[in-house]
Design a protein around this motif. Structure first.
Motif, PDB file in Angstrom:
ATOM      1  N   ASP A 217     -60.460  98.831 -46.781  1.00  0.00           N
ATOM      2  CA  ASP A 217     -59.904  97.528 -46.419  1.00  0.00           C
ATOM      3  C   ASP A 217     -61.021  96.511 -46.159  1.00  0.00           C
ATOM      4  O   ASP A 217     -60.929  95.355 -46.562  1.00  0.00           O
ATOM      5  N   LYS A 218     -62.083  96.949 -45.512  1.00  0.00           N
ATOM      6  CA  LYS A 218     -63.218  96.072 -45.237  1.00  0.00           C
ATOM      7  C   LYS A 218     -63.892  95.635 -46.526  1.00  0.00           C
ATOM      8  O   LYS A 218     -64.263  94.462 -46.686  1.00  0.00           O
ATOM      9  N   LEU A 219     -64.053  96.561 -47.487  1.00  0.00           N
ATOM     10  CA  LEU A 219     -64.647  96.213 -48.780  1.00  0.00           C
ATOM     11  C   LEU A 219     -63.800  95.185 -49.518  1.00  0.00           C
ATOM     12  O   LEU A 219     -64.334  94.203 -50.069  1.00  0.00           O
ATOM     13  N   LEU A 220     -62.490  95.375 -49.521  1.00  0.00           N
ATOM     14  CA  LEU A 220     -61.599  94.459 -50.242  1.00  0.00           C
ATOM     15  C   LEU A 220     -61.633  93.061 -49.641  1.00  0.00           C
ATOM     16  O   LEU A 220     -61.473  92.070 -50.362  1.00  0.00           O
ATOM     17  N   GLN A 221     -61.824  92.958 -48.334  1.00  0.00           N
ATOM     18  CA  GLN A 221     -61.918  91.637 -47.706  1.00  0.00           C
ATOM     19  C   GLN A 221     -63.194  90.916 -48.108  1.00  0.00           C
ATOM     20  O   GLN A 221     -63.250  89.685 -48.065  1.00  0.00           O
ATOM     21  N   GLN A 222     -64.220  91.656 -48.510  1.00  0.00           N
ATOM     22  CA  GLN A 222     -65.493  91.049 -48.903  1.00  0.00           C
ATOM     23  C   GLN A 222     -65.519  90.643 -50.376  1.00  0.00           C
ATOM     24  O   GLN A 222     -66.382  89.874 -50.791  1.00  0.00           O
ATOM     25  N   ILE A 223     -64.583  91.155 -51.171  1.00  0.00           N
ATOM     26  CA  ILE A 223     -64.540  90.829 -52.598  1.00  0.00           C
ATOM     27  C   ILE A 223     -63.941  89.437 -52.780  1.00  0.00           C
ATOM     28  O   ILE A 223     -62.937  89.104 -52.147  1.00  0.00           O
ATOM     29  N   PRO A 224     -64.539  88.577 -53.630  1.00  0.00           N
ATOM     30  CA  PRO A 224     -63.989  87.236 -53.870  1.00  0.00           C
ATOM     31  C   PRO A 224     -62.527  87.303 -54.306  1.00  0.00           C
ATOM     32  O   PRO A 224     -62.124  88.225 -55.026  1.00  0.00           O
ATOM     33  N   GLU A 225     -61.741  86.333 -53.854  1.00  0.00           N
ATOM     34  CA  GLU A 225     -60.307  86.354 -54.117  1.00  0.00           C
ATOM     35  C   GLU A 225     -59.972  86.230 -55.604  1.00  0.00           C
ATOM     36  O   GLU A 225     -58.908  86.660 -56.042  1.00  0.00           O
ATOM     37  N   ASP A 226     -60.867  85.592 -56.386  1.00  0.00           N
ATOM     38  CA  ASP A 226     -60.574  85.420 -57.806  1.00  0.00           C
ATOM     39  C   ASP A 226     -61.121  86.559 -58.660  1.00  0.00           C
ATOM     40  O   ASP A 226     -60.997  86.544 -59.890  1.00  0.00           O
ATOM     41  N   ALA A 227     -61.739  87.569 -58.054  1.00  0.00           N
ATOM     42  CA  ALA A 227     -62.298  88.693 -58.806  1.00  0.00           C
ATOM     43  C   ALA A 227     -61.201  89.693 -59.143  1.00  0.00           C
ATOM     44  O   ALA A 227     -60.266  89.906 -58.362  1.00  0.00           O
ATOM     45  N   SER A 228     -61.307  90.306 -60.317  1.00  0.00           N
ATOM     46  CA  SER A 228     -60.362  91.356 -60.698  1.00  0.00           C
ATOM     47  C   SER A 228     -60.835  92.701 -60.148  1.00  0.00           C
ATOM     48  O   SER A 228     -62.027  92.895 -59.901  1.00  0.00           O
ATOM     49  N   ILE A 229     -59.874  93.617 -59.958  1.00  0.00           N
ATOM     50  CA  ILE A 229     -60.182  94.900 -59.324  1.00  0.00           C
ATOM     51  C   ILE A 229     -59.555  96.038 -60.126  1.00  0.00           C
ATOM     52  O   ILE A 229     -58.400  95.943 -60.559  1.00  0.00           O
ATOM     53  N   THR A 230     -60.322  97.091 -60.299  1.00  0.00           N
ATOM     54  CA  THR A 230     -59.798  98.341 -60.845  1.00  0.00           C
ATOM     55  C   THR A 230     -60.121  99.457 -59.860  1.00  0.00           C
ATOM     56  O   THR A 230     -61.282  99.631 -59.486  1.00  0.00           O
ATOM     57  N   MET A 231     -59.099 100.177 -59.408  1.00  0.00           N
ATOM     58  CA  MET A 231     -59.303 101.319 -58.514  1.00  0.00           C
ATOM     59  C   MET A 231     -59.038 102.598 -59.292  1.00  0.00           C
ATOM     60  O   MET A 231     -58.053 102.689 -60.033  1.00  0.00           O
ATOM     61  N   ILE A 232     -59.913 103.572 -59.090  1.00  0.00           N
ATOM     62  CA  ILE A 232     -59.797 104.831 -59.807  1.00  0.00           C
ATOM     63  C   ILE A 232     -59.782 105.974 -58.801  1.00  0.00           C
ATOM     64  O   ILE A 232     -60.747 106.174 -58.058  1.00  0.00           O
ATOM     65  N   ALA A 233     -58.667 106.708 -58.744  1.00  0.00           N
ATOM     66  CA  ALA A 233     -58.574 107.903 -57.912  1.00  0.00           C
ATOM     67  C   ALA A 233     -59.224 109.049 -58.684  1.00  0.00           C
ATOM     68  O   ALA A 233     -58.670 109.519 -59.680  1.00  0.00           O
TER      69      ALA A 233
END
Length: 767
Positions: A484-500
């Motif tokens: 959650d802390k990492l996601l708050q630091q990522i710019p709001e306009d950046a795209s995200i891919t999460m891989i389990a």
């Protein structure tokens, strides 16, 4: 609407909506506040005082939009226990002392809000929170049964004592009191379940309170069984906190600390859970600010305690009433407080004629909604592992208290996760693992529950925007904070891919809810978000948010299809569509109004592909909705994406009757021409000019005549169609709904860009 209603001075322009909603909320709040105060062991007037202070303070501190704050039934058992603990079993002596605890709780909440402590709520397992609410419901029922039957003996200090005392309570039944209480309780259930709208125009709590008043007057009920109100609110209705007494009695300090921690924990948990739930039913889809709300509750609690009031938190029942009445901003809280002041000034004598049995009936119904059988059924559907945690937490709370019960529930969650990750002892007996290796593996898995789940993060540019690729290991409630802390630091306009990744062992139910919340938030913000790797994790149940463990072999094992899945697969094969029988948490990329409402939204038996030159999606859809938060609503939905070179349809809704009207806040209702032959009873709502919407609706006329009762919505040139009066469609019914494509591909008018109205459609009567 281009501009959603906001709080503060700008929100005053919506005063017409908020004023009417404030009145209706006050009619619900009055009997509820009285009952909550009685259930807390405090004088009845303190409930109204708390609601008034909350209404006068909350609008100026913000944090939410349509949430109504005030005293809540969820904290009544904790307050009652606190008074008995601090007062040595004497409620009158404990009440001024518990006001000190409420004041300290408010100060602590303010400090926690500035520390951004709201984010730590993700540590709490979702099931433990829901079990806490269910246990509170059971405690409310146990405490109110004596008042319902007319037993005025001293209140039992614990839930166990209440159960032990129950036979004696049933012996002491007062027939007249029990008749009033039983009738009021029946009407609370009946009026909240009836489908007759005319019977729901008067809020059920208000109707029951007034009926109880009339019956008590007609039957000459003794004053001991009626609500007690002070002759003068200012002279006899306000009790100040006993700061001096608390300071001079060090032996109470440990007890005080326990009460403060309990109130802070439960107040925080229930506040955050309530505003999240209310956000999901906000017609304008606005997002509350948890820490700002926590700070507002802290200030309100300090001021409430100084005036002799109870703890203040956001209330789900009152917030629901506010939304149903058309409230748009926090000013509805302010108007609610003003009306309560008027009631308190003019109707004190009338309030004192309400029987305690009627108030008990109202609270028993509130308690039942927290712990009814569908709560247990929903938990079992998510997984047997969650059911075990749920039952342990409920039992622990009833046998001890709320604070210890929550802690025991969290410990049980830790042991459950550790057990699920522990290798079978057969591996040791068969020699595949040595005993020391198995112990080492158990310790490593246990430590991993609290270890940072982020394995690595890659940052690059993709499709012209910054892109983050996050690789995850095991993800559970206890290690969500670093992510959650990492996601708050990522710019709001950046795209995200999460891989389990395959190195992860387990993703628990709380983590699955967190990931789905991320998907919904990204979709709302139009941020590209992808989640990969879950296909290698085995689901405990068919519920989309159930826990999962990494086991590719089990995932690859062919699952036996149910009769419904086999039926849907046959339809998909007949039309050349792809079929997926899995249960998934639904996303709404088109922004359909219908898919905004409710909670626990899932899709299953999904068919996708090209059909008659259009992209189609057919699926069985389920969701829960107020007031039956645990009852599953089922429908088969058809979504059609029209071809880019085809006709462009305006955003509109064709609804049978008033279906979904209160959610159409950014639409205006149109009147079809008398000679248009449009089906009687259907209503047309649109966001564009009258002409283009009416013309497009005219093309659907024959379809609606042929299949009456269909709900049809167009959003971003995509269509959603289903029948609200049916549950799951037969194959023939699906074929009928797919006929909508033929009507859409006819020569429909393309609305001009400059046809979009600049007027505020909601101001012209859409809701």
């Amino acid at each position: 609407m281009e501009e959603k209603p906001s709080n503060g001075i700008k929100g005053l322009k919506h005063w017409r909506y908020d004023l009417g909603a404030g009145l209706q909320v006050a009619l619900v709040s009055l009997p509820l506040s009285l009952g909550i105060a009685i259930a807390s062991g405090a004088p009845p007037v303190t409930g109204i005082v708390s609601a008034i202070i909350a209404g006068l303070i909350f609008p100026f501190l913000g944090g939410a939009y349509v949430t109504i704050s005030g005293p809540a039934a969820g904290l009544a058992p904790a307050l009652l226990s606190g008074m008995l603990l601090l007062g040595g079993g004497d409620l009158a002596a404990g009440y001024p002392l518990v006001l000190v605890a409420i004041c300290l709780t408010g100060l602590l909440q303010i400090i926690l809000a500035f520390m951004n402590a709201g984010r730590f709520a993700i540590f709490l397992p979702v099931t433990v929170v829901e079990a806490m609410l269910a246990a509170i419901g059971i405690m409310i029922i146990l405490k109110q049964i004596p008042l319902l039957v007319g037993d005025l003996s001293p209140v039992a200090p614990t839930s166990v004592d209440s159960i032990v005392k129950m036979p004696q309570t049933l012996i002491n039944i007062e027939p007249v009191v029990f008749f009033i209480g039983a009738l009021c309780l029946f009407l609370m259930f009946y009026l909240n379940a009836t489908r007759h709208q005319w019977m729901r125009r008067i809020p059920a709590p208000l109707f029951v309170a007034l009926l109880g008043l009339a019956l008590a007057t007609a039957m000459g009920l003794d004053a001991d069984y009626l609500i007690t109100m002070p002759e003068s609110i200012l002279e006899g209705g306000i009790t100040v906190p006993a700061f001096e007494e608390m300071f001079n009695r060090p032996e109470l300090w440990v007890s005080l600390l326990i009460v403060v921690i309990t109130l802070t924990l439960i107040d925080g948990i229930e506040s955050l859970a309530t505003i999240a739930a209310v956000d999901k039913i906000d017609p304008f889809q606005r997002k509350s600010h948890p820490n700002v709300t926590l700070r507002a509750m802290g200030v309100s609690n300090v001021l409430s305690s100084l005036a002799g009031g109870l703890t203040i938190i956001p209330g789900g029942v009152k917030s629901r009433a506010n939304i149903d009445a058309g409230g748009r901003t926090l000013w509805a809280n302010f108007y609610n407080a003003i009306f309560l002041i008027i009631f308190l000034m003019l109707a004190t004598d009338i309030i004192s004629m309400i029987p305690l049995a009627a108030v008990a009936a109202i609270l028993i119904y509130v308690g039942w909604r927290l712990c009814e059988y569908r709560v247990f059924k929903k938990t079992f559907t998510i997984g047997r592992d969650q059911m075990v945690i749920f039952l342990i937490t409920v039992g622990a709370i009833l046998l001890t208290d709320l604070l210890w019960g929550i802690l025991i529930g969290m410990v049980a969650e830790v042991f459950m996760l550790a057990y699920l990750l522990t290798p079978s002892f057969r591996a040791v007996l068969t020699g595949r693992l040595t005993f020391s290796q198995s112990v080492e593996l158990v310790v490593r898995n246990f430590v991993g529950l609290f270890h940072n789940p982020i394995i690595k993060v890659r940052n690059d540019i993709r499709d012209g925007r910054e892109h983050y690729e996050i690789y995850l290991g095991s993800l559970v409630c206890f290690n969500l904070l670093p992510l959650d802390k990492l996601l708050q630091q990522i710019p709001e306009d950046a795209s995200i891919t999460m891989i389990a990744t395959e190195s992860g062992r387990i993703i628990d139910h709380t983590a699955m809810e967190y990931l789905h919340h991320l998907q919904e938030e990204s979709l709302r913000r139009r941020r590209p978000f992808e989640l990969h790797g879950l296909e290698n994790y085995y689901q405990f149940t068919q519920h989309s948010l159930s826990a999962r463990m990494h086991d590719a072999a089990l995932v690859r094992r062919e699952a036996q299809l149910s009769a419904r899945a086999a039926e849907m697969r046959e339809v998909a094969q007949r039309h050349g569509l792809d079929f997926n029988p899995a249960t998934l948490a639904i996303l709404d990329p088109h922004g359909f109004v219908y898919l905004r409402r409710g909670d626990r939204k899932q899709e299953r038996h999904v068919m996708t592909g090209r059909y008659r030159d259009c992209d189609v999606k057919v699926f069985d859809y389920s969701h829960t909705a107020a007031p039956d938060y645990y009852a599953e609503h089922l429908h088969t939905l058809v979504v059609v994406r029209l071809p880019e070179k085809g006709p462009e349809l305006p955003d509109m809704v064709l609804a049978p009757g008033h279906y979904l009207k209160r959610y159409l806040v950014d639409y205006r209702e149109l009147d079809p021409p008398e000679a248009s032959g449009f089906p009687e009873g259907y209503r047309i709502y649109s966001r564009r000019s009258d002409e283009s919407a009416l013309a497009s609706a005219g093309h659907m006329r024959d379809f609606l005549h042929r299949y009456p009762g269909v709900y049809l919505e167009v959003r971003s040139n995509a269509l959603l169609v289903f029948r609200p009066d049916r549950e799951l469609e037969t194959p023939e019914g699906i074929e009928e709904l797919l006929e909508v494509i033929e009507h859409c591909l006819e020569d429909s008018p393309s609305p001009a860009d400059d046809d979009v109205s600049d007027a505020d459609p909601a101001e012209e009567g859409a809701s």
